[in-house]
Design a protein around this motif. Sequence first.
Motif, mmCIF file in Angstrom:
data_model
loop_
_atom_site.group_PDB
_atom_site.id
_atom_site.type_symbol
_atom_site.label_atom_id
_atom_site.label_comp_id
_atom_site.label_asym_id
_atom_site.label_seq_id
_atom_site.Cartn_x
_atom_site.Cartn_y
_atom_site.Cartn_z
ATOM 1 N N THR A 174 0.836 -1.208 0.000
ATOM 2 C CA THR A 174 0.000 0.000 0.000
ATOM 3 C C THR A 174 0.862 1.246 0.000
ATOM 4 O O THR A 174 0.621 2.200 -0.752
ATOM 5 C CB THR A 174 -0.928 -0.018 1.222
ATOM 6 O OG1 THR A 174 -1.757 -1.178 1.172
ATOM 7 C CG2 THR A 174 -1.800 1.227 1.247
ATOM 8 N N ARG A 217 -6.396 -2.551 -6.088
ATOM 9 C CA ARG A 217 -5.967 -1.837 -4.894
ATOM 10 C C ARG A 217 -5.811 -0.352 -5.184
ATOM 11 O O ARG A 217 -6.207 0.501 -4.378
ATOM 12 C CB ARG A 217 -4.657 -2.398 -4.363
ATOM 13 C CG ARG A 217 -4.232 -1.757 -3.046
ATOM 14 C CD ARG A 217 -2.806 -2.044 -2.640
ATOM 15 N NE ARG A 217 -2.524 -3.449 -2.591
ATOM 16 C CZ ARG A 217 -1.648 -4.072 -3.367
ATOM 17 N NH1 ARG A 217 -0.965 -3.370 -4.255
ATOM 18 N NH2 ARG A 217 -1.434 -5.351 -3.263
ATOM 19 N N ARG A 229 -9.215 1.333 -5.221
ATOM 20 C CA ARG A 229 -9.778 1.523 -3.889
ATOM 21 C C ARG A 229 -9.117 2.694 -3.164
ATOM 22 O O ARG A 229 -9.742 3.332 -2.318
ATOM 23 C CB ARG A 229 -9.608 0.250 -3.052
ATOM 24 C CG ARG A 229 -10.443 -0.922 -3.531
ATOM 25 C CD ARG A 229 -10.447 -2.034 -2.495
ATOM 26 N NE ARG A 229 -9.122 -2.563 -2.223
ATOM 27 C CZ ARG A 229 -8.555 -3.556 -2.889
ATOM 28 N NH1 ARG A 229 -9.209 -4.137 -3.894
ATOM 29 N NH2 ARG A 229 -7.344 -3.990 -2.561
ATOM 30 N N MET A 230 -7.872 2.953 -3.501
ATOM 31 C CA MET A 230 -7.135 4.049 -2.863
ATOM 32 C C MET A 230 -7.290 5.364 -3.614
ATOM 33 O O MET A 230 -6.703 6.368 -3.211
ATOM 34 C CB MET A 230 -5.654 3.677 -2.756
ATOM 35 C CG MET A 230 -5.385 2.462 -1.896
ATOM 36 S SD MET A 230 -3.722 1.778 -2.122
ATOM 37 C CE MET A 230 -2.698 3.179 -1.705
ATOM 38 N N PRO A 233 -3.952 1.483 14.271
ATOM 39 C CA PRO A 233 -3.927 1.944 12.878
ATOM 40 C C PRO A 233 -2.633 2.654 12.508
ATOM 41 O O PRO A 233 -2.442 3.012 11.349
ATOM 42 C CB PRO A 233 -5.107 2.929 12.822
ATOM 43 C CG PRO A 233 -5.202 3.477 14.206
ATOM 44 C CD PRO A 233 -4.773 2.354 15.126
ATOM 45 N N MET A 284 -3.273 4.084 9.014
ATOM 46 C CA MET A 284 -3.950 3.248 8.031
ATOM 47 C C MET A 284 -5.449 3.512 8.069
ATOM 48 O O MET A 284 -6.062 3.495 9.138
ATOM 49 C CB MET A 284 -3.661 1.770 8.302
ATOM 50 C CG MET A 284 -4.345 0.810 7.332
ATOM 51 S SD MET A 284 -3.697 0.940 5.660
ATOM 52 C CE MET A 284 -2.161 -0.001 5.820
ATOM 53 N N GLY A 285 -6.032 3.758 6.903
ATOM 54 C CA GLY A 285 -7.466 3.991 6.786
ATOM 55 C C GLY A 285 -8.052 3.236 5.615
ATOM 56 O O GLY A 285 -7.380 2.413 4.974
ATOM 57 N N ASP A 286 -9.310 3.511 5.314
ATOM 58 C CA ASP A 286 -9.978 2.824 4.209
ATOM 59 C C ASP A 286 -9.371 3.170 2.858
ATOM 60 O O ASP A 286 -9.411 2.365 1.935
ATOM 61 C CB ASP A 286 -11.474 3.180 4.215
ATOM 62 C CG ASP A 286 -12.186 2.689 5.465
ATOM 63 O OD1 ASP A 286 -11.678 1.719 6.075
ATOM 64 O OD2 ASP A 286 -13.220 3.271 5.837
ATOM 65 N N ALA A 287 -8.834 4.363 2.728
ATOM 66 C CA ALA A 287 -8.270 4.807 1.447
ATOM 67 C C ALA A 287 -6.756 4.726 1.434
ATOM 68 O O ALA A 287 -6.098 5.430 0.669
ATOM 69 C CB ALA A 287 -8.717 6.234 1.146
#
Length: 455
Positions: free
Chosen positions: A104, A135, A138-139, A245, A267-270
């Motif tokens: 990521t 991926r 999503r980001m 996170p 760290m988050g959803d995006a």
Amino acid sequence: MARDGAVYVCQSCGAAQSKWSGQCQACGAWNTLVEEVQARPPGALATKRGARSHGLAFQGLEDPVAAPPRLITGVEEFDRVCGGGVVPGSAILLGGDPGVGKSTLLMQVAANAARRGISCAYISGEEAVEQVRGRAQRMGLADAPVRLAAETSLRDILDGLKREPFDLVVIDSIQTMWSDAHEAAPGSVTQVRAAAGELVRLAKKRGTAVILVGHVTKEGTIAGPRVIEHMVDAVLAFEGERGYPFRVLRGAKNRFGATDEIGVFEMGDAGLAEVKNPSALFLDTSGERAAGAAVFAGIEGSRPVLVEFQALVAPSAYGTPRRAVVGWDSGRLAMVLAVLETRCGLSLGGRDVYLNVAGGLRVNEPAADLAAAAALASSALDEALPQDCVVFGEISLSGDIRPVSRMESRMKEAAKLGFKRALAPKDVEGAGGLKIDGVARLAEAIAKIGDGDWR
């Protein structure tokens, strides 16, 4: 019987032996020897009879040296750890636990760099192109002009990079690469060493910055021979505790910048969000500080960071008391407990001791000794430290409190976050408007904590 040209290579340390045995003679590991056929690596030099040598061209130390140029990726925390940006032609090794977010992070680095006009390639040996593209979508990075490929053959990767040069190349991961010049299995010491050597050679020859992703062992070290860490220019560790996170990118080696520099992410959803002020992230200033908590003013690389030490001293239910520590060195904790008992008369030998660094950050500097001791004494005496107090200082075995480096930076950071006083080594001048409660010995600090008047 071993085949001609075959040796037995330890998959733990990389040592080679002429015959198999149950234990490696170099590192002592058991059942780690694997038969491998030695072959000349594709980039090896061949010396012909009669070939003339060009000799060495020596230069003096007084010759001017220009600062290396930098590729600014746009991810400020990553650029900070790299020393201000990625140097063209450099090789970087990034290691971390499975699932911590290495892919990521590097996808964000490549996408942001590509948006800034840097030609980037992302080569995955673990995922298909569709997975990598999914991926990125999503980001929110699907519009970045990053070239993707899914390949594990080292020969095909080198040929592709020679045909289409890039400024920045990400290899995810080095353990999946294999060379047809060696008969060893992918992921073995021979294959990892050969793949890393060829990719580093490509980086130096063509001026391409290469980032290699490396898996880590259960001991926390990067898998493969240690010679890989000597080959590359920088070794970065991506750390994070499960359940938190927060992620910390830490520089362990850097030929173009400072070591022990850190970058903090959430760290988050995006994906990963950069944390500009880690001190505010690791501290809880919502209410009164409970007994057993002490705020440590630390230094991570070039950046001051405030973090909370939490301690619990409880009666032991068994004959042997427990000693549990998270985020700090267990050997250092044993030393501080011994000094508290011997020099300060604080009885902790028959009680369970738990010590935790809040937020998942790992603290390594000796300046945290006094903060840990203050948290332990606060819990044992059931006396809370003042809400506006920070603590730092090194403890010697004699019980003395020693000064530490960059004390002014520590106090300025504490003052910026609203702290008013510091429990610190004696004869330290205040900075940022902080009042200094100086102590020369640990016994004085414990007496202050047990006395409610100092607050």
